[in-house]
Design an enzyme around this catalytic site. Structure first.
Site, mmCIF file in Angstrom:
data_model
loop_
_atom_site.group_PDB
_atom_site.id
_atom_site.type_symbol
_atom_site.label_atom_id
_atom_site.label_comp_id
_atom_site.label_asym_id
_atom_site.label_seq_id
_atom_site.Cartn_x
_atom_site.Cartn_y
_atom_site.Cartn_z
ATOM 1 N N CYS A 118 -6.289 3.679 -3.769
ATOM 2 C CA CYS A 118 -6.515 2.351 -3.202
ATOM 3 C C CYS A 118 -7.671 1.552 -3.792
ATOM 4 O O CYS A 118 -7.470 0.504 -4.405
ATOM 5 C CB CYS A 118 -6.732 2.484 -1.698
ATOM 6 N N HIS A 173 1.287 2.434 3.988
ATOM 7 C CA HIS A 173 0.346 3.548 4.104
ATOM 8 C C HIS A 173 0.536 4.236 5.459
ATOM 9 O O HIS A 173 0.981 3.622 6.419
ATOM 10 C CB HIS A 173 -1.075 3.006 3.970
ATOM 11 N N LYS A 184 1.058 9.617 -5.764
ATOM 12 C CA LYS A 184 -0.220 8.966 -5.496
ATOM 13 C C LYS A 184 -1.367 9.940 -5.762
ATOM 14 O O LYS A 184 -1.288 11.126 -5.439
ATOM 15 C CB LYS A 184 -0.268 8.509 -4.039
ATOM 16 N N LYS A 215 -5.747 -5.580 4.099
ATOM 17 C CA LYS A 215 -6.671 -4.462 3.862
ATOM 18 C C LYS A 215 -7.670 -4.771 2.746
ATOM 19 O O LYS A 215 -7.289 -5.077 1.623
ATOM 20 C CB LYS A 215 -5.839 -3.221 3.518
ATOM 21 N N ASP A 268 0.826 -1.203 0.000
ATOM 22 C CA ASP A 268 0.000 0.000 0.000
ATOM 23 C C ASP A 268 0.866 1.261 0.000
ATOM 24 O O ASP A 268 1.647 1.475 0.929
ATOM 25 C CB ASP A 268 -0.903 -0.013 1.236
ATOM 26 N N ASP A 269 0.752 2.067 -1.040
ATOM 27 C CA ASP A 269 1.449 3.360 -1.132
ATOM 28 C C ASP A 269 2.969 3.238 -1.249
ATOM 29 O O ASP A 269 3.691 4.180 -0.919
ATOM 30 C CB ASP A 269 1.119 4.251 0.073
ATOM 31 N N ASP A 328 -0.091 -0.923 -5.009
ATOM 32 C CA ASP A 328 -1.469 -0.570 -5.357
ATOM 33 C C ASP A 328 -1.586 0.791 -6.036
ATOM 34 O O ASP A 328 -2.557 1.060 -6.748
ATOM 35 C CB ASP A 328 -2.385 -0.629 -4.129
ATOM 36 N N ASN A 329 -0.616 1.670 -5.799
ATOM 37 C CA ASN A 329 -0.604 2.990 -6.451
ATOM 38 C C ASN A 329 0.756 3.616 -6.189
ATOM 39 O O ASN A 329 1.608 3.028 -5.510
ATOM 40 C CB ASN A 329 -1.729 3.900 -5.935
ATOM 41 N N HIS A 367 -10.886 -2.609 1.851
ATOM 42 C CA HIS A 367 -11.186 -1.303 1.251
ATOM 43 C C HIS A 367 -12.054 -1.393 -0.003
ATOM 44 O O HIS A 367 -11.899 -0.623 -0.946
ATOM 45 C CB HIS A 367 -9.897 -0.535 0.940
#
Length: 573
Positions: free
Chosen positions: A96, A242, A318, A150, A58-59, A300-301, A152
């Protein structure tokens, strides 16, 4: 002509840091020497369906892995990637929920109604229930399916939960970001709740355990209790890296020489996650899964540069449609790959994992027509050409329209005020407001944020609404060719028009006060029933299409819960 301003550093000093010395195509920095194309490997048809481990971080910024020249230590990821296939033309989504929805459904956001923003904790929204998910297809193929991390993708009612969408087990959080130790998440002042769940129950007993460790331990436990003779799919969606920036002290100590505090904490989190991946890989070998396994690693990004991440030398961050927001870290590691130890420049998008993994599992794709993804396993394993030639990054009609965009600027066929982006072949087009557009080096100095960190800032172009880049020749998006190649602009606008005709209405409902954790035992979780919120039909009926009578009912509910919340708060005081 665009004007670029250097602030704080000279080009010479930047070169001394190595920031500008990375040649995108230089084999010694990007690609490994390929092995013999005739390298002996497994036959085309595997003896048994492979075990599939999909790891999503994540991130994590594009620059924030060792083999991209980072100052962050990621020995496990570096080794797995070096021994497998690095995906250096791999794309994800800028935030996300969109990336996760496209992974799970194999469809673009415009085909699920999730093309705007993320699913927020208090919205009566989730991944459309009529979508057949990736884990559901793998279950059909005889797989045991597990999710750790996660979600989401919405949770306002139980039908939206991971265990109702194809996963046999689930341990993780439902919302977008939680405390790594306490698992608390606040969606605004005073709207806080606990968010760690075991299956469909709140996992109160796990509070205090660092999530990266907890999730790796759960994967180990799953593998230990399952038979390697039976196929298994584990989706590991780490919360890391994240915000909030939290890490065990021993990892932070490794980066004590980093002057920038955010970067130091962020680096520690990345290295901690890398060790978690090491433990998962070790468990695959210990319990007999590894020889028949496929490990997919993906971000994810893009990285959030305000929170220690770096996408250098890419443009943007992001939340943007610049390469720094949508080009991801990706690789596949597997003993089943025919041509290992190489870098692939095949065009791959996160939607491609759905048909690729279902095909590997010998599943049936005939009953899920209209997928936007492609089976890219031959491109990954054998080095064949990718079947993908274009990517719709997104069309978001609700995002703030660009002030200077117009239908006229779009040749009368497309309103360039609308945020959209598409890649066709080597060309990439952006319209509307693509998001923050600077080039930002890793945050290694103590005075971040400060005047130095905007290494290069575009000082004209604020009145633009159309950009065109040859991404193959210009991966850093420095040379806008929209004025020189109006023919290409028009062609790509026509592709946007084509995709827009297939889009379904955006599903982005108003927040509902019933979702407040105070009304749900202090935890985030399902809060609606069929009597509370009208079920939308199809893939995302817009909120505005509800009839007035239903709106009035919802308004009365909101008024009731506002009064109840006020009374509860006054009692607390």
């Amino acid at each position: 002509m665009a004007v670029y301003a250097l602030t704080g550093f000279s080009l010479v000093s930047l070169l001394s840091f190595g920031y500008l010395s990375w040649d995108w195509m230089k084999p010694s920095l990007v690609a490994d020497v390929a092995t013999d194309p005739m390298e002996k490997s497994v036959p085309p048809a595997f003896a048994r369906p492979p075990h599939i481990i999909f790891i999503l971080t994540d991130d994590q910024g594009y620059h924030d892995v060792g083999y991209h020249g980072s100052d962050i230590q990621t020995p496990t990821l570096d080794r797995l990637a070096a021994e497998g296939v690095k995906l250096e033309n791999y794309y994800i989504q800028p935030i996300c929920t969109p990336s996760r929805s496209q992974l799970i459904t194999g469809r673009y956001q415009i085909h699920t109604g999730l093309q705007h923003s993320i699913i927020r904790p208090r919205q009566p929204n989730c991944l459309p229930l009529n979508q057949v998910t990736l884990p559901q297809k793998l279950q059909e193929a005889g797989y045991s399916t597990h999710m750790v991390g996660k979600w989401h993708l919405g949770f306002y009612k139980k039908e939206c939960l991971p265990t109702r969408r194809g996963f046999d087990t689930f341990l993780g959080s439902l919302t977008g970001n939680v405390d790594y130790y306490t698992y608390d998440n606040c969606d605004g002042p005073g709207v806080c709740g606990y968010d760690l769940h075991e299956g469909e129950d709140v996992a109160w007993d796990q509070s205090g355990k660092y999530s990266t460790f907890l999730y790796a331990q759960r994967v180990n436990k799953i593998l230990a209790s399952h038979s390697p003779k039976e196929p298994i799919f584990i989706y590991v969606a780490f919360q890391a890296v994240h915000t909030p920036l939290q890490s065990p002290k021993e990892y932070i100590y490794r980066y004590r020489s980093m002057g920038n505090v955010a970067r130091r904490k962020y680096a520690a989190m990345v290295t901690c996650m890398d060790e978690a991946v090491k433990n998962i890989t070790w468990a695959l070998k210990k319990y007999g899964y590894y020889d028949n396994s496929v490990i997919v690693f993906s971000t994810d990004n893009g990285g959030q540069t305000f929170s220690g991440g770096s996408n250098w030398p890419l443009r943007g961050r992001k939340g943007t449609y610049w390469e720094g927001g949508v080009r991801g870290i990706g690789f596949v590691h597997s003993p089943l790959i025919k041509r290992k130890r190489r870098t692939s420049w095949a065009l791959v998008h996160i939607t491609d994992w759905y048909p690729t993994l279902v095909s590997l599992a010998r599943g049936n794709l005939s009953n899920v027509p209209g997928l936007d993804g492609y089976n890219v396993w031959p491109a990954i394993s054998e080095g064949k050409e990718s079947p993908r030639t274009e990517i719709l990054h997104n069309i978001d009609p609700l995002y703030n329209h660009a002030k200077y965009g117009s239908l006229e600027d779009g040749f009368g066929i497309w309103n360039t005020a609308v945020q959209a982006s598409i890649r066709v072949g080597e060309w990439k087009l952006l319209t509307g407001d693509p998001g923050y557009s600077d080039w930002i080096p890793p945050q290694t100095l103590t005075n971040f944020p400060g005047s130095w960190w905007n290494l290069e800032r575009l000082t004209d172009g604020l009145r633009k609404s159309v950009w065109l880049f040859n991404i193959t020749a210009d991966p850093y998006e420095r040379y806008d060719l929209s004025d020189q190649r109006p023919d290409v602009v028009r062609t790509l606008l026509m592709r946007l028009v084509h995709y827009n005709r297939t889009a379904i209405p955006v599903r982005y409902p108003a927040e509902n006060p019933r979702a407040h954790p105070d009304f749900n035992g202090g935890a985030w979780g399902p809060w609606a029933s069929e009597d509370d919120v009208e079920e939308w039909e199809g893939m995302g009926e817009p909120l505005k299409s509800r009839n007035k009578k239903k709106k009035c009912k919802i308004c009365k509910l909101r008024s009731f819960f506002r009064k109840l919340n006020t009374r509860l708060m006054s009692n607390r005081i």
